[in-house]
Enzyme design. Structure first.
Site, short mmCIF file in Angstrom:
data_model
loop_
_atom_site.label_atom_id
_atom_site.label_comp_id
_atom_site.label_asym_id
_atom_site.label_seq_id
_atom_site.Cartn_x
_atom_site.Cartn_y
_atom_site.Cartn_z
N LYS A 39 -5.18 1.15 21.44
CA LYS A 39 -4.70 2.34 20.74
C LYS A 39 -6.00 2.86 20.33
O LYS A 39 -6.02 4.52 21.21
CB LYS A 39 -4.63 2.22 19.21
CG LYS A 39 -3.09 1.74 19.00
CD LYS A 39 -2.42 1.79 17.50
CE LYS A 39 -1.31 0.54 17.54
NZ LYS A 39 -1.42 0.77 16.12
N GLY A 40 -7.41 2.68 21.12
CA GLY A 40 -8.47 2.99 20.22
C GLY A 40 -8.50 4.23 21.36
O GLY A 40 -9.58 4.97 21.56
N GLU A 95 -11.14 1.98 28.62
CA GLU A 95 -11.41 1.45 27.26
C GLU A 95 -12.25 2.36 26.29
O GLU A 95 -13.04 3.22 26.74
CB GLU A 95 -11.74 -0.03 27.39
CG GLU A 95 -11.25 -0.92 27.23
CD GLU A 95 -10.96 -1.32 25.71
OE1 GLU A 95 -10.39 -0.51 24.77
OE2 GLU A 95 -10.50 -2.30 25.40
N ASP A 96 -11.69 2.12 24.98
CA ASP A 96 -13.02 3.30 24.12
C ASP A 96 -14.12 2.34 23.72
O ASP A 96 -14.95 3.31 23.82
CB ASP A 96 -11.90 2.94 22.77
CG ASP A 96 -11.53 1.56 21.89
OD1 ASP A 96 -11.60 0.42 22.86
OD2 ASP A 96 -10.58 1.53 20.87
N ASP A 99 -17.25 -4.77 24.14
CA ASP A 99 -18.21 -5.19 23.38
C ASP A 99 -18.54 -6.83 23.53
O ASP A 99 -19.63 -6.67 24.46
CB ASP A 99 -17.74 -4.89 21.63
CG ASP A 99 -18.30 -6.16 20.80
OD1 ASP A 99 -19.41 -5.76 20.63
OD2 ASP A 99 -17.62 -6.54 19.89
N LYS A 127 -21.26 -1.68 23.78
CA LYS A 127 -22.13 -2.49 23.35
C LYS A 127 -23.43 -3.68 23.89
O LYS A 127 -22.04 -4.17 24.08
CB LYS A 127 -21.36 -2.67 22.16
CG LYS A 127 -21.14 -1.31 20.57
CD LYS A 127 -21.24 -2.24 19.54
CE LYS A 127 -19.90 -2.41 19.14
NZ LYS A 127 -19.46 -2.73 17.56
N PHE A 148 -20.87 -0.87 14.24
CA PHE A 148 -19.41 -0.80 14.40
C PHE A 148 -19.19 0.27 13.66
O PHE A 148 -19.31 1.48 12.83
CB PHE A 148 -19.01 -1.25 12.67
CG PHE A 148 -17.55 -1.63 12.94
CD1 PHE A 148 -16.97 -2.69 14.34
CD2 PHE A 148 -16.71 -1.02 12.27
CE1 PHE A 148 -15.60 -2.98 13.40
CE2 PHE A 148 -15.54 -1.21 12.65
CZ PHE A 148 -14.15 -2.20 12.87
N VAL A 149 -18.54 0.86 14.76
CA VAL A 149 -18.35 1.97 15.07
C VAL A 149 -16.50 2.87 14.58
O VAL A 149 -15.61 1.59 15.37
CB VAL A 149 -18.24 2.84 17.19
CG1 VAL A 149 -19.69 3.39 16.85
CG2 VAL A 149 -18.31 1.78 17.74
N ASP A 155 -10.94 2.56 15.00
CA ASP A 155 -10.13 2.24 14.31
C ASP A 155 -11.09 1.34 12.86
O ASP A 155 -11.71 0.51 13.44
CB ASP A 155 -8.90 1.55 13.91
CG ASP A 155 -8.90 -0.16 14.29
OD1 ASP A 155 -9.58 -0.67 15.15
OD2 ASP A 155 -8.12 -0.63 13.83
N ARG A 161 -9.34 6.46 13.01
CA ARG A 161 -8.72 6.69 14.25
C ARG A 161 -9.29 8.27 13.95
O ARG A 161 -9.47 9.04 15.65
CB ARG A 161 -7.65 6.32 14.86
CG ARG A 161 -7.37 4.54 15.17
CD ARG A 161 -6.18 4.40 15.88
NE ARG A 161 -6.00 3.40 15.16
CZ ARG A 161 -6.34 2.14 16.21
NH1 ARG A 161 -7.30 2.61 17.54
NH2 ARG A 161 -5.72 0.75 16.06
P1 5GP Z 1 -14.19 -7.25 23.97
O1 5GP Z 1 -13.55 -7.40 24.58
O2 5GP Z 1 -15.69 -6.13 24.22
O3 5GP Z 1 -15.10 -7.21 22.73
O4 5GP Z 1 -13.67 -5.77 22.54
C1 5GP Z 1 -13.19 -4.81 23.33
C2 5GP Z 1 -12.72 -4.23 22.34
O5 5GP Z 1 -13.06 -4.62 20.38
C3 5GP Z 1 -11.94 -2.14 21.49
O6 5GP Z 1 -11.07 -2.15 22.51
C4 5GP Z 1 -12.37 -2.38 20.13
O7 5GP Z 1 -10.55 -2.52 19.90
C5 5GP Z 1 -12.92 -3.76 19.70
N1 5GP Z 1 -14.15 -3.14 19.08
C6 5GP Z 1 -15.81 -3.61 19.30
N2 5GP Z 1 -16.38 -3.28 19.03
C7 5GP Z 1 -16.10 -2.14 17.63
C8 5GP Z 1 -16.79 -1.34 17.02
O8 5GP Z 1 -17.49 -0.80 16.62
N3 5GP Z 1 -15.86 -0.25 15.98
C9 5GP Z 1 -13.89 -0.73 16.38
N4 5GP Z 1 -13.54 0.31 15.53
N5 5GP Z 1 -13.36 -1.72 17.51
C10 5GP Z 1 -14.09 -2.27 18.16
#
Ligand code: 5GP
Length: 171
Positions: A39-40, A95-96, A99, A127, A148-149, A155, A161
């Site tokens: 949803k992000g 994507e939002d 990470d 990040k 952590f944003v 969310d 959100r």
């Molecule tokens: P990845 O697979 O790259 O580790 O993570 C991607 C997903 O992790 C993002 O789409 C998001 O939903 C979540 N995520 C990663 N870091 C954060 C953060 O700082 N805040 C929030 N709200 N979600 C995060």
């Protein structure tokens, strides 16, 4: 919860407009499908499309990998895509945040199975310091530190959100 503003509304709008112009230039004469990762990424996708001057469509995919502040490490496909929505099309996965990089890596492989004309990735926040798999987005609005944003679609256990800015949780 104590939330500090990291990127305000004005900064978001300015940078997203720049990104939309850059993408439109790269895809001149081509149609693109913005595939928003629910949803992000919904706020970001909508604003990106409002600034986008080229031929485009929107689609959605949903995966989940997070609970609270901690990644579970496993990715579950909750709303899949259809072959006819991807085959021979220029897909931009939106994507939002990146990470660990696992979600994007998974989604790029997933989209490729349906033979797109091309697939690129576009992210609001990167990040970089947290990466565990090799992954570099094609378009990044803002590189950020390891915080952590929340807000602007992101969310904290489904809440926050609706904040119009990107903020971080102050410990
Ligand atoms: P990845 O697979 O790259 O580790 O993570 C991607 C997903 O992790 C993002 O789409 C998001 O939903 C979540 N995520 C990663 N870091 C954060 C953060 O700082 N805040 C929030 N709200 N979600 C995060």
């Amino acid at each position: 919860m104590n939330i500090e503003v990291l990127i305000n509304e004005k900064e978001l709008d300015k940078r997203i407009e720049e990104l939309a112009l850059q993408i439109a230039k790269d895809y001149e004469g081509e149609e693109v499908i913005f595939c928003s990762v629910l949803k992000g990424a919904i706020f970001f996708t909508v604003d990106l499309m409002k600034h986008y001057k080229g031929d485009c469509e929107i689609n959605f995919v949903r995966v989940s990998s997070y609970q609270g502040e901690n990644s579970t490490g496993t990715i579950t496909l909750k709303i899949p895509l259809k072959k006819e929505d991807i085959e021979n099309k220029n897909i931009i996965l939106v994507e939002d945040i990146v990470d660990t990089g696992r979600t994007f890596k998974y989604l790029v492989e997933y989209v490729k199975e349906f033979n797109p004309k091309s697939v690129k990735t576009c992210v609001l926040l990167d990040k970089k310091a947290r990466r565990v798999v090799e992954f570099e987005p094609d378009y990044t609005a803002f590189p950020i530190d390891d915080l952590f944003v929340v807000g602007y679609g992101l969310d904290y256990d489904e809440k926050l959100r609706n904040l119009p800015f990107v903020g971080y949780v102050k410990k």
